[in-house]
Design a protein around this motif. Sequence first.
Motif, PDB file in Angstrom:
ATOM      1  N   GLN A  36       1.058  -1.551   0.253  1.00 40.24           N
ATOM      2  CA  GLN A  36      -0.617   0.458   0.100  1.00 40.24           C
ATOM      3  C   GLN A  36       0.770   0.746   0.227  1.00 40.24           C
ATOM      4  OE1 GLN A  36      -3.801  -0.040   2.150  1.00 40.24           O
ATOM      5  NE2 GLN A  36      -3.576   2.427   3.031  1.00 40.24           N
ATOM      6  N   HIS A  40       0.812   4.189  -2.802  1.00 44.48           N
ATOM      7  CA  HIS A  40       0.571   5.285  -2.552  1.00 44.48           C
ATOM      8  C   HIS A  40       2.195   5.969  -3.051  1.00 44.48           C
ATOM      9  CE1 HIS A  40      -0.906   7.991   0.477  1.00 44.48           C
ATOM     10  NE2 HIS A  40      -0.427   8.864  -0.692  1.00 44.48           N
ATOM     11  N   TYR A 106      -0.057   1.653  -9.332  1.00 41.03           N
ATOM     12  CA  TYR A 106      -0.445   3.124  -8.892  1.00 41.03           C
ATOM     13  C   TYR A 106      -1.599   3.352  -9.222  1.00 41.03           C
ATOM     14  CZ  TYR A 106       0.478   4.631 -13.998  1.00 41.03           C
ATOM     15  OH  TYR A 106      -0.083   4.320 -15.444  1.00 41.03           O
ATOM     16  N   ILE A 123      -8.472  18.775 -11.125  1.00 40.71           N
ATOM     17  CA  ILE A 123      -7.257  17.716  -9.913  1.00 40.71           C
ATOM     18  C   ILE A 123      -7.205  18.252  -8.487  1.00 40.71           C
ATOM     19  CG2 ILE A 123      -4.618  17.271  -9.637  1.00 40.71           C
ATOM     20  CD1 ILE A 123      -5.221  16.313 -12.732  1.00 40.71           C
ATOM     21  N   LEU A 138      -5.782   7.162   7.761  1.00 37.61           N
ATOM     22  CA  LEU A 138      -4.960   6.802   7.591  1.00 37.61           C
ATOM     23  C   LEU A 138      -3.499   7.398   8.585  1.00 37.61           C
ATOM     24  CD1 LEU A 138      -4.263   6.142   3.202  1.00 37.61           C
ATOM     25  CD2 LEU A 138      -4.688   4.836   5.270  1.00 37.61           C
ATOM     26  N   MET A 195     -13.488   6.302  -8.457  1.00 38.89           N
ATOM     27  CA  MET A 195     -12.926   5.570  -8.466  1.00 38.89           C
ATOM     28  C   MET A 195     -11.193   4.491  -7.624  1.00 38.89           C
ATOM     29  SD  MET A 195     -12.693   4.458 -12.509  1.00 38.89           S
ATOM     30  CE  MET A 195     -14.677   4.576 -13.874  1.00 38.89           C
ATOM     31  N   PHE A 197     -10.831   5.326  -4.664  1.00 37.66           N
ATOM     32  CA  PHE A 197     -11.048   4.842  -3.421  1.00 37.66           C
ATOM     33  C   PHE A 197     -10.849   3.684  -3.746  1.00 37.66           C
ATOM     34  CE2 PHE A 197     -12.635   9.078  -3.655  1.00 37.66           C
ATOM     35  CZ  PHE A 197     -12.811   8.819  -2.341  1.00 37.66           C
ATOM     36  N   HIS A 206      -8.420  -6.630  -0.481  1.00 35.80           N
ATOM     37  CA  HIS A 206      -7.651  -6.581   0.936  1.00 35.80           C
ATOM     38  C   HIS A 206      -8.505  -5.440   2.948  1.00 35.80           C
ATOM     39  CE1 HIS A 206      -4.019  -7.501  -1.640  1.00 35.80           C
ATOM     40  NE2 HIS A 206      -4.800  -6.695  -2.388  1.00 35.80           N
ATOM     41  N   LYS A 216      -6.020   0.122   7.320  1.00 36.23           N
ATOM     42  CA  LYS A 216      -7.419   1.022   6.937  1.00 36.23           C
ATOM     43  C   LYS A 216      -8.151   0.901   7.548  1.00 36.23           C
ATOM     44  CE  LYS A 216      -8.664  -0.188   2.197  1.00 36.23           C
ATOM     45  NZ  LYS A 216      -8.989  -0.566   1.568  1.00 36.23           N
ATOM     46  N   ILE A 270      -6.595  -0.379 -14.504  1.00 33.90           N
ATOM     47  CA  ILE A 270      -5.524  -0.867 -13.554  1.00 33.90           C
ATOM     48  C   ILE A 270      -4.958  -1.487 -13.758  1.00 33.90           C
ATOM     49  CG2 ILE A 270      -6.263   0.247 -11.203  1.00 33.90           C
ATOM     50  CD1 ILE A 270      -6.987  -2.289 -10.372  1.00 33.90           C
TER      51      ILE A 270
HETATM   52  N1  FAQ Z   1      -5.787   2.503  -8.840  1.00 29.97           N
HETATM   53  O1  FAQ Z   1      -8.370  -4.644  -1.752  1.00 29.97           O
HETATM   54  P1  FAQ Z   1      -8.828  -2.947  -2.653  1.00 29.97           P
HETATM   55  C1  FAQ Z   1      -2.466  11.344  -4.784  1.00 29.97           C
HETATM   56  C2  FAQ Z   1      -6.103  -2.221  -6.377  1.00 29.97           C
HETATM   57  S1  FAQ Z   1      -3.749  10.483  -3.687  1.00 29.97           S
HETATM   58  C3  FAQ Z   1      -5.498   1.419  -8.734  1.00 29.97           C
HETATM   59  O2  FAQ Z   1      -9.111  -2.989  -2.179  1.00 29.97           O
HETATM   60  P2  FAQ Z   1      -6.532  -1.596  -0.739  1.00 29.97           P
HETATM   61  C4  FAQ Z   1      -2.216  12.734  -3.713  1.00 29.97           C
HETATM   62  C5  FAQ Z   1      -5.109  -2.419  -5.387  1.00 29.97           C
HETATM   63  O3  FAQ Z   1      -3.774  -2.002  -5.008  1.00 29.97           O
HETATM   64  C6  FAQ Z   1      -3.803   8.246  -4.914  1.00 29.97           C
HETATM   65  N2  FAQ Z   1      -5.312   0.145  -8.639  1.00 29.97           N
HETATM   66  O4  FAQ Z   1      -7.027  -2.692  -2.085  1.00 29.97           O
HETATM   67  C7  FAQ Z   1      -1.660  12.553  -5.374  1.00 29.97           C
HETATM   68  C8  FAQ Z   1      -5.364  -3.650  -5.579  1.00 29.97           C
HETATM   69  O5  FAQ Z   1      -4.715  -4.462  -6.124  1.00 29.97           O
HETATM   70  P3  FAQ Z   1      -3.265  -5.773  -5.303  1.00 29.97           P
HETATM   71  C9  FAQ Z   1      -2.993   7.331  -3.838  1.00 29.97           C
HETATM   72  C10 FAQ Z   1      -5.729   0.200  -7.256  1.00 29.97           C
HETATM   73  O6  FAQ Z   1      -5.253  -1.602  -1.134  1.00 29.97           O
HETATM   74  C11 FAQ Z   1      -3.403  14.363  -6.095  1.00 29.97           C
HETATM   75  C12 FAQ Z   1      -7.046  -4.495  -5.877  1.00 29.97           C
HETATM   76  O7  FAQ Z   1      -6.671  -2.997  -6.770  1.00 29.97           O
HETATM   77  N3  FAQ Z   1      -3.574   6.838  -2.698  1.00 29.97           N
HETATM   78  O8  FAQ Z   1      -1.477  10.401  -4.937  1.00 29.97           O
HETATM   79  C13 FAQ Z   1      -6.997   1.531  -7.141  1.00 29.97           C
HETATM   80  O9  FAQ Z   1      -7.368  -2.233   0.284  1.00 29.97           O
HETATM   81  C14 FAQ Z   1      -3.205  14.715  -7.141  1.00 29.97           C
HETATM   82  C15 FAQ Z   1      -7.350  -4.828  -4.824  1.00 29.97           C
HETATM   83  O10 FAQ Z   1      -8.302  -3.268  -4.151  1.00 29.97           O
HETATM   84  C16 FAQ Z   1      -3.425   6.234  -2.156  1.00 29.97           C
HETATM   85  O11 FAQ Z   1      -2.527   5.025  -2.628  1.00 29.97           O
HETATM   86  C17 FAQ Z   1      -6.828   2.613  -7.767  1.00 29.97           C
HETATM   87  N4  FAQ Z   1      -7.876   3.074  -7.545  1.00 29.97           N
HETATM   88  O12 FAQ Z   1      -7.326  -0.574  -0.850  1.00 29.97           O
HETATM   89  C18 FAQ Z   1      -0.937  13.225  -6.478  1.00 29.97           C
HETATM   90  C19 FAQ Z   1      -3.617   5.643  -0.542  1.00 29.97           C
HETATM   91  N5  FAQ Z   1      -7.825   0.773  -6.062  1.00 29.97           N
HETATM   92  O13 FAQ Z   1      -1.932  -4.567  -5.176  1.00 29.97           O
HETATM   93  C20 FAQ Z   1      -0.324  13.802  -7.193  1.00 29.97           C
HETATM   94  C21 FAQ Z   1      -2.977   4.832  -0.206  1.00 29.97           C
HETATM   95  C22 FAQ Z   1      -7.771  -0.247  -5.098  1.00 29.97           C
HETATM   96  O14 FAQ Z   1      -3.890  -6.528  -4.285  1.00 29.97           O
HETATM   97  C23 FAQ Z   1      -1.756  14.541  -7.822  1.00 29.97           C
HETATM   98  N6  FAQ Z   1      -4.460   3.350  -0.541  1.00 29.97           N
HETATM   99  N7  FAQ Z   1      -6.353  -0.651  -6.491  1.00 29.97           N
HETATM  100  O15 FAQ Z   1      -2.892  -5.834  -7.294  1.00 29.97           O
HETATM  101  C24 FAQ Z   1      -5.182   2.625  -0.076  1.00 29.97           C
HETATM  102  O16 FAQ Z   1      -5.911   3.579   1.015  1.00 29.97           O
HETATM  103  C25 FAQ Z   1      -5.694   1.562  -0.086  1.00 29.97           C
HETATM  104  O17 FAQ Z   1      -5.323   1.504  -1.207  1.00 29.97           O
HETATM  105  C26 FAQ Z   1      -6.694   1.874  -1.534  1.00 29.97           C
HETATM  106  C27 FAQ Z   1      -7.272   0.410  -1.902  1.00 29.97           C
HETATM  107  C28 FAQ Z   1      -7.903   2.146  -1.023  1.00 29.97           C
HETATM  108  C29 FAQ Z   1      -6.885   2.923  -3.096  1.00 29.97           C
END
Ligand code: FAQ
Length: 311
Positions: A36, A40, A106, A123, A138, A195, A197, A206, A216, A270
């Motif tokens: 995670q 991120h 990512y 954005i 978090l 999406m 989220f 997960h 989480k 993805i």
């Molecule tokens: N995109 O079982 P879950 C930013 C994957 S904000 C791609 O629900 P989890 C700021 C997931 O990895 C963006 N993949 O997974 C900014 C898993 O794949 P795996 C970044 C996704 O981890 C703003 C599979 O699907 N923020 O950058 C996505 O419990 C402007 C199953 O999903 C974070 O990363 C998606 N949308 O929940 C920067 C926040 N959603 O690894 C620049 C921290 C899911 O099994 C400009 N992360 N997947 O192959 C989290 O809170 C969690 O990891 C979630 C996903 C909620 C994203």
Amino acid sequence: TPRELQEHFDRTIEREQRIEPRDWMPDGYRKTLIRQIAQHAHSEIIGMQPEGKWITRAPSLRRKAILLAKVQDEAGHGLYLYSAAETLGADRGELTEMLLDGRQKYSSIFNYPTLSYADVGVIGWLVDGAAICNQVPLCRSSYGPYARAMIRICKEESFHQRQGYELLLTMMRGTPEQREAVQDAVNRWWWPSLMMFGPPDSESRHTARSMAWKIKRHTNDELRQRFVDMTVPQAEALGVTLPDPELRWNPERGHYDFGEPDWDEFRRVIAGDGPCNAERIAVRRAAHEEGAWVREAAVSYAAKQAERAGR
Ligand code: FAQ
């Protein structure tokens, strides 16, 4: 004994205390966190591209200074997060390799193109807004270094969100063409923002485990709902329409009802097949290769320093 270690870990989680790098932790906990946090971190660095493209085309010196600061903050967020992953024993170079060869993901959101300056505002408003909604909880994540990195990141994300909203307010007070550009950007970014989220709870592999470990603190659907509830009044204040005919207040639930995002599109993006996936990775790879000499120079400098200190 292993049993005592596990019990100590469980008690720490149960009492809302933090797990620190020196503490024993189950393998699965470590792996989930590395996955995670790395995803991120990669998102922050890849996320510099869609907006970074507009730095040379900002409409004024003021807008350029603001955008430069924001994109630099994103680099900083990526660095804190890679450092947090390193406290778990991950190697930053390896994480980058895993991103480049597709073994780590990512965020899906950064695979969409930015077509006008209004996209910079949208954005900030929607993407950073969603990021804040997801990341504020978090700050209470059970792993200390991740939770602490999140506190600072969230403060900076709030500034990013406000700059986006302020840019959009300015454009909405402008010409009809400017208002149209804002509405067009909102139409394109709304569904991809939902999406961010993650998949619906029923398909999230997960969530249950990560919630039990208090990595989480809420499910994907809970946070998506929170984001919709927070954003609808802001859209009204701005004077834009969110592109969802099913969006309406539900007094019984005390929440907005909303339509279903296109989950096939989410899965395609993805899996690597979104509008900009190939470009984003190609740019990241080129930057990594062009930076090789800097890493080599730093390693060789550190070795010389160590040799001198040893003498
Ligand atoms: N995109 O079982 P879950 C930013 C994957 S904000 C791609 O629900 P989890 C700021 C997931 O990895 C963006 N993949 O997974 C900014 C898993 O794949 P795996 C970044 C996704 O981890 C703003 C599979 O699907 N923020 O950058 C996505 O419990 C402007 C199953 O999903 C974070 O990363 C998606 N949308 O929940 C920067 C926040 N959603 O690894 C620049 C921290 C899911 O099994 C400009 N992360 N997947 O192959 C989290 O809170 C969690 O990891 C979630 C996903 C909620 C994203």
